[in-house]
Design an enzyme around this catalytic site. Sequence first.
Site, PDB file in Angstrom:
ATOM      1  N   GLN A 195       2.446  88.653  15.273  1.00 48.19           N
ATOM      2  CA  GLN A 195       3.215  87.877  16.249  1.00 48.19           C
ATOM      3  C   GLN A 195       4.643  88.407  16.230  1.00 48.19           C
ATOM      4  O   GLN A 195       5.440  88.040  15.370  1.00 48.19           O
ATOM      5  CB  GLN A 195       3.144  86.385  15.893  1.00 48.19           C
ATOM      6  CG  GLN A 195       1.708  85.856  15.787  1.00 48.19           C
ATOM      7  CD  GLN A 195       1.003  85.750  17.139  1.00 48.19           C
ATOM      8  OE1 GLN A 195       1.469  85.066  18.041  1.00 48.19           O
ATOM      9  NE2 GLN A 195      -0.113  86.468  17.288  1.00 48.19           N
ATOM     10  N   GLY A 236       2.881  76.083  21.092  1.00 50.87           N
ATOM     11  CA  GLY A 236       2.212  77.345  20.789  1.00 50.87           C
ATOM     12  C   GLY A 236       2.999  78.566  21.234  1.00 50.87           C
ATOM     13  O   GLY A 236       4.019  78.459  21.917  1.00 50.87           O
ATOM     14  N   HIS A 237       2.463  79.736  20.894  1.00 50.86           N
ATOM     15  CA  HIS A 237       3.197  80.972  21.211  1.00 50.86           C
ATOM     16  C   HIS A 237       3.265  81.223  22.719  1.00 50.86           C
ATOM     17  O   HIS A 237       2.340  80.958  23.459  1.00 50.86           O
ATOM     18  CB  HIS A 237       2.619  82.182  20.493  1.00 50.86           C
ATOM     19  CG  HIS A 237       1.162  82.415  20.625  1.00 50.86           C
ATOM     20  ND1 HIS A 237       0.513  83.406  19.934  1.00 50.86           N
ATOM     21  CD2 HIS A 237       0.212  81.788  21.358  1.00 50.86           C
ATOM     22  CE1 HIS A 237      -0.759  83.381  20.239  1.00 50.86           C
ATOM     23  NE2 HIS A 237      -0.969  82.424  21.095  1.00 50.86           N
ATOM     24  N   ASN A 238       4.429  81.742  23.126  1.00 56.69           N
ATOM     25  CA  ASN A 238       4.650  82.153  24.520  1.00 56.69           C
ATOM     26  C   ASN A 238       4.671  81.001  25.511  1.00 56.69           C
ATOM     27  O   ASN A 238       4.590  81.218  26.718  1.00 56.69           O
ATOM     28  CB  ASN A 238       3.627  83.217  24.948  1.00 56.69           C
ATOM     29  CG  ASN A 238       3.723  84.463  24.092  1.00 56.69           C
ATOM     30  OD1 ASN A 238       2.986  84.626  23.118  1.00 56.69           O
ATOM     31  ND2 ASN A 238       4.653  85.309  24.417  1.00 56.69           N
TER      32      ASN A 238
END
Lengths: 342, 342, 342
Positions: A195, A236-238
Amino acid sequence: MAITLNDIVARLGGELSGDGSQLIHAIAPLEGAGPGTAAFLSNPKYRKQLAATAASVVILSPEVVADCPVATIATPQPYLYFARLSQWLNPPARPAPGVHELARVESPVPDSVSVGPGAWVGPNVVLGENVVVGANCTIGAGVALGADTVLHPNVSIYAGCCLGQRVLVHSGAVIGADGFGFARESDGCWVKIPQVGRVLIGDDVEIGANTTIDRGALGDTVIEEGVKLDNQIQVGHNVRIGAHAALAGCVGIAGSARIGRRCTIGGGAIILGHLEITDDAHVSAGTLVAKSISNKGSYTGTVPFMAHDDWLRNFSRLRHLDAMADKIRALENRIAELEKKS
Amino acid sequence: MAITLNDIVARLGGELSGDGSQLIHAIAPLEGAGPGTAAFLSNPKYRKQLAATAASVVILSPEVVADCPVATIATPQPYLYFARLSQWLNPPARPAPGVHELARVESPVPDSVSVGPGAWVGPNVVLGENVVVGANCTIGAGVALGADTVLHPNVSIYAGCCLGQRVLVHSGAVIGADGFGFARESDGCWVKIPQVGRVLIGDDVEIGANTTIDRGALGDTVIEEGVKLDNQIQVGHNVRIGAHAALAGCVGIAGSARIGRRCTIGGGAIILGHLEITDDAHVSAGTLVAKSISNKGSYTGTVPFMAHDDWLRNFSRLRHLDAMADKIRALENRIAELEKKS
Amino acid sequence: MAITLNDIVARLGGELSGDGSQLIHAIAPLEGAGPGTAAFLSNPKYRKQLAATAASVVILSPEVVADCPVATIATPQPYLYFARLSQWLNPPARPAPGVHELARVESPVPDSVSVGPGAWVGPNVVLGENVVVGANCTIGAGVALGADTVLHPNVSIYAGCCLGQRVLVHSGAVIGADGFGFARESDGCWVKIPQVGRVLIGDDVEIGANTTIDRGALGDTVIEEGVKLDNQIQVGHNVRIGAHAALAGCVGIAGSARIGRRCTIGGGAIILGHLEITDDAHVSAGTLVAKSISNKGSYTGTVPFMAHDDWLRNFSRLRHLDAMADKIRALENRIAELEKKS
């Protein structure tokens, strides 16, 4: 601190009725207010509560001034006025500037900055003026915190994340941990996707206790200016959250979801990934958002609760809803047949 | 770090098409890629995006090679290949070995281990080679951490828990707190059941930020090898999670539940206690699992969300589903009666 | 530690059958028990499991004594008896008293108190006798902790909060962070309402790992005596939880909700704000409580899960429930018409 009613209206506006020299030292709820306190009434339908108040002044909307036995400040938005007055009367406590002897700081720090005992500030960190790093916070390499940003104790920020100015982060929050990204091998084992993105947080954001915001997988996770996140939210990511959105406690947002500006999300709602919620949409508490929302407005998807026995009787039918619809259609056909004959 | 396309296929396989001497230094998404980067296309239906890419190479499946204007590496599993290449290009940052002067370590530590500032390592702890204990972690007496296990800052591990090799634990995770076990007295007071079991975690497990895993009441709580737990997951006492299962954020698992190998559990799902989910079952986000699942496959129990007014109109009917079913049955009887007569 | 059966019944009561001089050193589950251990059987319907036990003694209810091949202690509440015996055999480990050299304490501390490495105790804090402040805890100014209260490592308590005696707080818990209170400006920006109340926690409360309890906005947030909170619970500002209530993991409670005495709330339930749940009400796991509960009893509002395809077929009907009800009414009218004619 004590301020006169005259001082208050001079700074915050509103129409004063009553003795402007009275001193106010605290905010209180209408029912518990005493001399020297300011109370407020935001909803005119509770105007009857005014009669018994012992506050020195009540902040209220113009149409209820006549119902109030004590001094009043009339304003079209009493709750907003109350917020500003309360901020004036309750300035946040600030620890003294300086780096505590039990802190470990590996970057230069402006004199105005306070770093508490047990905090660790890694290399290549940039701290703005008046930043507060609470006790036992950990700040990874290359992080940037804008001026007047405050971290309460025990906050963890991973390497490379950037926070704007006047950001307030509560204890236990974790910013920049790895997003949940894995590719699956044919035998079912998971291979981690590094990540490598960051978390970027705008000015005037507030982040609640034990909230987690994951770093991006390739690009960045972005929280725009003025967003308010309550406790125990998972981002969460993004994900991108638009400016001035407000999310209540325990919300979960899966990867790459986009939430529009000024949205509000109720407590415990779950937002699935790779979808988009437009600006000014409002999601009710406990709702699962499984597809995009393209029009502003309010959205809900929750079930009523009942006494357990009633629930058993009614909700067991959910397993047979499709069959019920089929039965209705069959009945319609049979009746049409009978109607034709009669 | 920069590696040639030839180096990549020599180590990771795949079929190279194009100039193998080109240097790659980073991974990028297809649309944002530039020279020197590798992108990937995992889903052939997006093959049109290939035309505009500025990546030096694209990892893709063999059938779309012809659509790609730049060098390609063809492989049947592009996403998996991308994961491996990204791991190669992005080795995790490791702090230098050694025990920081502001750490407190009460057990012997191999030279290869890194213990960050503010960390506390209790007595009788066994740390494998290359273990990283991040800043401000706390590790209770008798804990064992296998080789290459990494704890990010602010992780808490209670006494007696055992983690395998290459386990990755994110900030704020708590491993081994007491399970929720009480007996009730006749006056309603609760008497605590001492939680004397442990948490046992296998190799290659990843544990997300602020996730909590309770110790067993009498026996142990067990997380088998290769399990991936996202952020803010709660695992109750005496739960067992089978190898290579993956659980998304905000999942809650009550005591003594057993989750099979390779299961996937969507975000925010709740798994009740004392039940068993078989291997290779998949539970959708937001689903409440209230009884055992004996067959592999996908399971869901969520309600659609709607515009709030539509929801009010439709979901208020849920309180009367049983009455609706009764009405349908009554209608069927009355029609049968009419049909007999006609 | 080892104690005889005679010692046990002398202190805890119950009717002993068998050799009272046998020594017991541990508690074990019926199936895994060996010599020197005590097991228990709380549900008489599992009495067949007694035959194979290798425990030295089984705690059970009087009607199953005859089924047990080993010594027994008969008591009307075996699980409660087991809890008390287990507490005796498993006294909690206590760190040695004293303030660690790597702690930072700005208030006077009784000699019996233990403050672990990395902990910070602010000014004007009052600690009762035998309090344990775990490693890396942070305790803000003016906090009070009653005698025998134990904080596991990494707990954060904000300024001004008060905890009673014998309170047990697990790692990562955050007590007293700001409640989520903002007024909205006409342009959508949020203005923070200072949260000037406290958190007041009664005696004998247990607070799980990573649970968060917000301070009150104006008044206080109150957790009454004997309440048990599991992990990852979020308690909003100005909530009141009545004595001896027990809340399972991942519950979220919005601001100003009141939960009655001895209530139980299942895991993942969401309680909305400004409502009241009466004493002795029980809310099932996963239930959203959107209005007050005035009568004791059990309440549920969850949907069954199904194989994904069955779910698709049945739950898509939920969007048309209102239309289904209309169709049933239309059918009733048409049949009545036909019945009139026939």
